[in-house]
Write a protein that holds these residues in place. Structure first.
Motif, mmCIF file in Angstrom:
data_model
loop_
_atom_site.group_PDB
_atom_site.id
_atom_site.type_symbol
_atom_site.label_atom_id
_atom_site.label_comp_id
_atom_site.label_asym_id
_atom_site.label_seq_id
_atom_site.Cartn_x
_atom_site.Cartn_y
_atom_site.Cartn_z
ATOM 1 N N LYS A 298 96.934 72.103 43.316
ATOM 2 C CA LYS A 298 98.246 71.957 43.942
ATOM 3 C C LYS A 298 99.258 72.911 43.322
ATOM 4 N N TYR B 136 94.300 66.611 48.892
ATOM 5 C CA TYR B 136 94.706 65.271 49.328
ATOM 6 C C TYR B 136 93.565 64.265 49.156
ATOM 7 N N GLU C 89 101.044 75.559 45.798
ATOM 8 C CA GLU C 89 102.490 75.425 45.986
ATOM 9 C C GLU C 89 103.164 76.791 46.082
ATOM 10 N N SER D 210 93.953 72.414 50.915
ATOM 11 C CA SER D 210 95.033 71.432 50.994
ATOM 12 C C SER D 210 94.475 70.052 51.323
ATOM 13 N N THR E 33 104.559 67.223 53.612
ATOM 14 C CA THR E 33 105.612 68.208 53.362
ATOM 15 C C THR E 33 105.234 69.580 53.910
ATOM 16 N N HIS E 34 103.967 69.942 53.753
ATOM 17 C CA HIS E 34 103.533 71.288 54.134
ATOM 18 C C HIS E 34 102.777 71.319 55.467
ATOM 19 N N ASN F 60 97.432 62.184 47.488
ATOM 20 C CA ASN F 60 98.839 62.547 47.615
ATOM 21 C C ASN F 60 99.141 62.975 49.048
ATOM 22 N N CYS G 52 109.202 72.001 42.587
ATOM 23 C CA CYS G 52 108.557 71.521 41.364
ATOM 24 C C CYS G 52 109.483 71.687 40.169
ATOM 25 N N TRP H 223 102.638 65.089 49.735
ATOM 26 C CA TRP H 223 102.588 66.542 49.577
ATOM 27 C C TRP H 223 102.017 67.192 50.837
#
Length: 847
Positions: free
Chosen positions: A495, A553, A499, A549, A564-565, A558, A450, A561
């Motif tokens: 988020k 979304y 993060e 999470s 990614t995780h 998103n 970020c 993101w």
């Protein structure tokens, strides 16, 4: 130290009040709208800037000490003098404290009105709640505006006095402080009696501890940073300021209505010795109206210590990406007052509109914008206790704990004749500042995904303090109950917090095979748990990370993101596959109740999280073995597995009578709030059968008490956040019972600190009366009160039913239509039905 209160003084004669309840000054208590909070927020912006006015023990703004969230007194005194010269302290012959009239609040304002003979006085405390405005939200400052208005058409002699002491800082109690005065960012050495023509100048008191311990706190107050107290002449004929002994300055003021022209003395010491204060005086002379504005803040730079791949970094506050320095921030914040007022008014109007939209009603909720209108007590049910004649034929016997129930059908009507929508607005409006005041935004370190490349660009990291419990940073099981607020107000905030969890786990800083509990044991130190020694809640936190999470979304759309995780989420799912169906002896988020084996509510959380994981797996392709360093392929969670787990959960966790869920598997005499099924409804996961929702809705009405439904069968205490999660899963009558009972508690509880989420449902609604009971204050979990409004963001309203699956308990006959989508985007602006793509509808056969 003199009692810290807003003391509004005038030459007048006492008048006899017909009210039966009086404050410490002998004045009738004010009318509250939309409810009477245990404590009214004054300046609430960060975990350190947190000032409140207690209403406990009949406290009012001008009869008690404003407090820090811990309950300790803060030094912030105000005096408005009308048509008089005071002769002596402490006795003030022929002078009376102004009489409180009303207290009104909305999501950003707390407004107090007073009658002072020929004038009305308003003290308006403004901490703007603007969740989508990162720059304004990051400013650790709050406004106070005090106004005087003549009521007899005549001018009057008006003077305003205000001072603060050093108790805002940890070192202020008994350590030496540095006092310095700045104007337009430049240090000035003495009080130079400004005039009303100096309207462009902002005078700033800068108060610091002589010895600084960066990024440490004592008794929840900062050992580093600066207190900033600011004002302008505001058109006063005479404007002065001075530091010195509290007794000297206040004595001089009440005798001369001004301050001596002396240098600001930096050698005065702490509040427990010879109390030092800094004071402003605005003398307007003869006027019909006058207004003075102040800003108060606690400014820490750096703010957070954070573990990164490059070592432990000290992160700067996010406001530094928006403003050049502290003084430019203070000045721009001052100049931004009217714009911020308008934005906050729009935000609160939207909140009230959304409450009405959820309930599908049109009646607007009044907002206490300036000027404050005196509420009509006859139309404000929250202002007084309900008359007994409205209760028939309901039971209300506080001696045995039962209240407001229909003895024939146990529908649990809650408080009769109370508007549910108005009650709900009263709850969420009070909760908003408390949530926003629990966290800060920080500029990420250069190695962060970020990363901020230049001022005003990029995204912050969010760090929340687990206020009044463990003091941990970004505790997952505190973020989880607070999540409805973020999902409703701005999903990106969630988020920014999650993060930090992902960064520490993906950076190799956590050795355990399940999800970490928090990112730091003690705020403001987010330095992780390299040895894995955090409080162990494996099923709880693994389920929380997956559900939040996926919720982010679904509300943001998103998917990048999430992809990614995905490997980290997959690791959490692996743990849940092994341990969630039968969770054994573990702590849940309600850790104050202790470890329990096979908690029914904990088991269903893990199963619902696995269902969310099965849907996320369709967004992220399974990597092939050659994709990376021999890393294990992400776990696969199938619909069949989740359905099998759910069938077993029903057989373990539902009472043989099939009328309620058990607190723990096969504990037949037990029951509890099954609040974790809320995310099944919120995200439309469809794993929980509709008869379970119906069963629980009926059960809660049978076990409700005066102030709501107990957390479980072991005690009479409850948690307000979980009650509203449960309410969101219930039929209309039961939901109304929850909402109005909590609002009724607001008006009657004996707690006198910032809003607690843990209290007794019987008696006086106080803190839990069990051995070693905890006392929660000002916690961010009240974000859970927004559970109904988060539903609104998905297109659900008060008439929407939960559990659209078919079938009956245990058998689940027929088709299990999960009605899920892999397209996010609930969180579009406004409210109402949002478009949902059902092209990928899942249908599985039940058994």
């Amino acid at each position: 130290m003199l009692p810290y209160h807003l003391c509004l003084l005038l030459m007048a004669h006492a008048t006899q009040s017909l009210a039966l309840t009086f404050d410490a000054n002998g004045d009738a208590l004010p009318a509250y709208s939309p409810a009477r909070p245990p404590a009214v927020p004054l300046a609430v912006r960060t975990p350190y800037l947190s000032a409140w006015s207690s209403t406990g023990e009949k406290g009012t703004l001008n009869s008690g000490n404003p407090i820090f969230w811990t309950g300790d007194a803060l030094g912030w005194t105000g005096i408005v003098t009308v048509d008089g010269i005071l002769q002596s302290l402490p006795k003030l012959p022929n002078y009376l404290a102004a009489s409180p009239q009303t207290v009104a609040y909305d999501s950003s304002y707390s407004n107090f009105t007073f009658s002072a003979g020929p004038v009305d006085i308003t003290a308006s405390f403004f901490s703007p709640v603007l969740p989508k405005d990162l720059c304004r939200t990051s400013i650790p400052l709050s406004y106070l505006t005090t106004t005087v208005q003549s009521t007899d058409g005549m001018p009057h002699s008006i003077q305003f006095y205000s001072d603060i002491n050093s108790a805002w800082m940890a070192g202020g109690a008994n350590g030496f402080m540095n006092w310095e005065i700045f104007r337009n960012g430049a240090s000035i050495n003495s009080t130079d009696n400004g005039t009303g023509n100096c309207t462009g100048n902002v005078t700033v008191l800068d108060l610091r501890t002589r010895v600084t311990y960066a990024l440490l706190e004592t008794s929840d107050r900062p050992d580093w940073g600066r207190v900033a107290y600011s004002t302008q002449p505001m058109g006063a004929q005479h404007f002065s300021f001075q530091s010195g002994s509290a007794l000297d300055l206040r004595y001089n003021y009440v005798n001369s209505h001004g301050l001596a022209k002396t240098h600001v003395d930096s050698d005065y010491h702490g509040t427990y010795t010879d109390e030092a204060i800094f004071a402003y005086v605005h003398d307007f002379g003869l006027v019909s109206s006058a207004e003075v504005r102040y800003t108060v803040g606690l400014i820490q730079d750096p703010f957070i210590r954070y573990l990164t791949q490059g070592g432990v970094a000290q992160l700067e506050p996010w406001w530094k990406s928006c403003y050049n320095d502290m003084f430019s921030m203070i000045r721009l914040h001052w100049d931004d007052f009217m714009v911020t007022q308008e934005l906050a008014s729009q935000a609160d109007s939207q909140l009230a509109s959304d409450v009405d939209a959820f309930y599908e009603v049109r009646a607007p909720v009044p907002s206490p914008s300036i000027p404050v209108q005196t509420p009509d007590a006859s139309s404000t049910w929250c202002a007084t206790a309900l008359p007994t004649e409205t209760l028939a034929p309901y039971l209300h016997d506080s001696s045995d704990g039962y209240g407001f129930l229909d003895p024939d059908n146990f529908t649990g009507l809650g408080v009769p004749d109370a508007s549910e929508s108005d009650s709900y607005y009263a709850i969420v409006a009070l909760s908003a500042r408390q949530v926003m005041g629990s966290f800060v935004y920080a500029i990420p370190p250069p190695t962060s995904s970020c990363n901020v490349s230049s001022p005003g660009r990029g995204e912050p990291l969010m760090f929340m303090k687990e206020i009044s419990s463990d003091g941990n940073v970004n505790t997952l099981d505190v973020l989880f109950p607070a999540a409805p607020f973020f999902l409703y107000a701005n999903p990106e905030i969630l988020k920014y917090a999650l993060e930090t969890i992902f960064q520490l786990q993906e950076g190799g800083f956590y050795p355990n095979g399940f999800t970490m509990h928090d990112v730091g044991a003690s705020f403001p130190n987010a330095t992780g748990h390299l040895g894995g020694e955090d409080e162990a809640m494996p099923v709880e936190e693994s389920g929380n990370l997956i559900l939040m999470s996926y919720a982010y979304y679904k509300f943001s759309g998103n998917s990048d993101w999430l992809r990614t995780h995905y490997p980290t989420l997959s690791q959490s799912a692996s743990y849940l596959l092994e341990f969630s169906k039968v969770p054994a002896a573990q702590l849940s988020t309600d850790d104050f109740a202790g470890t329990m084996i096979n908690q029914t509510n904990l088991g269903i959380k893990g199963i619902i999280a696995l269902q969310a994981m099965s849907l996320m797996s369709r967004l992220s392709p399974t990597p092939s073995p050659e994709d990376g360093d021999g890393a294990a392929a992400p776990v696969t969670v199938t619909d069949a597995t989740v359905r099998a787990y759910y069938r077993d959960w029903e057989s373990y966790g539902i009472a043989p009578t099939r009328d309620h869920a058990l607190l723990a598997y096969q504990w037949r005499s037990s029951w509890g709030l099954l609040y974790n099924i809320y995310f099944d409804k919120l995200l439309n996961l469809g794993i929980v059968a509709k008869p379970v929702y119906t069963m629980q809705s009926r059960w809660y009405a049978r076990v409700s008490q005066l102030y709501g439904v107990p957390l479980d069968s072991r005690h009479h205490y409850t948690k307000s956040d979980w009650q509203l999660w449960a309410a969101a899963t219930c039929a209309a009558s039961t939901r109304r019972m929850f909402v109005t009972s909590i609002a009724y508690w607001l008006n009657n509880t004996v707690t006198g600190f910032p809003l607690t989420d843990l209290y007794e449902t019987i008696g006086d609604g106080g803190y839990p009366r069990v051995p070693d009971a905890v006392t929660f204050k000002a916690r961010p979990v009240v974000g859970g009160h927004f559970a109904l409004l988060a539903l609104l963001r998905t297109g659900q309203t008060a008439s929407s039913e939960a559990g659209d699956t078919t079938g009956s308990l245990f058998t689940l006959n027929g088709t299990n239509a999960l009605n899920n989508t892999e397209q996010g985007g609930y969180g579009s602006p406004g409210h109402g039905s949002l478009l949902v793509d059902r092209s990928d509808e899942i249908r599985g056969e039940g058994t």
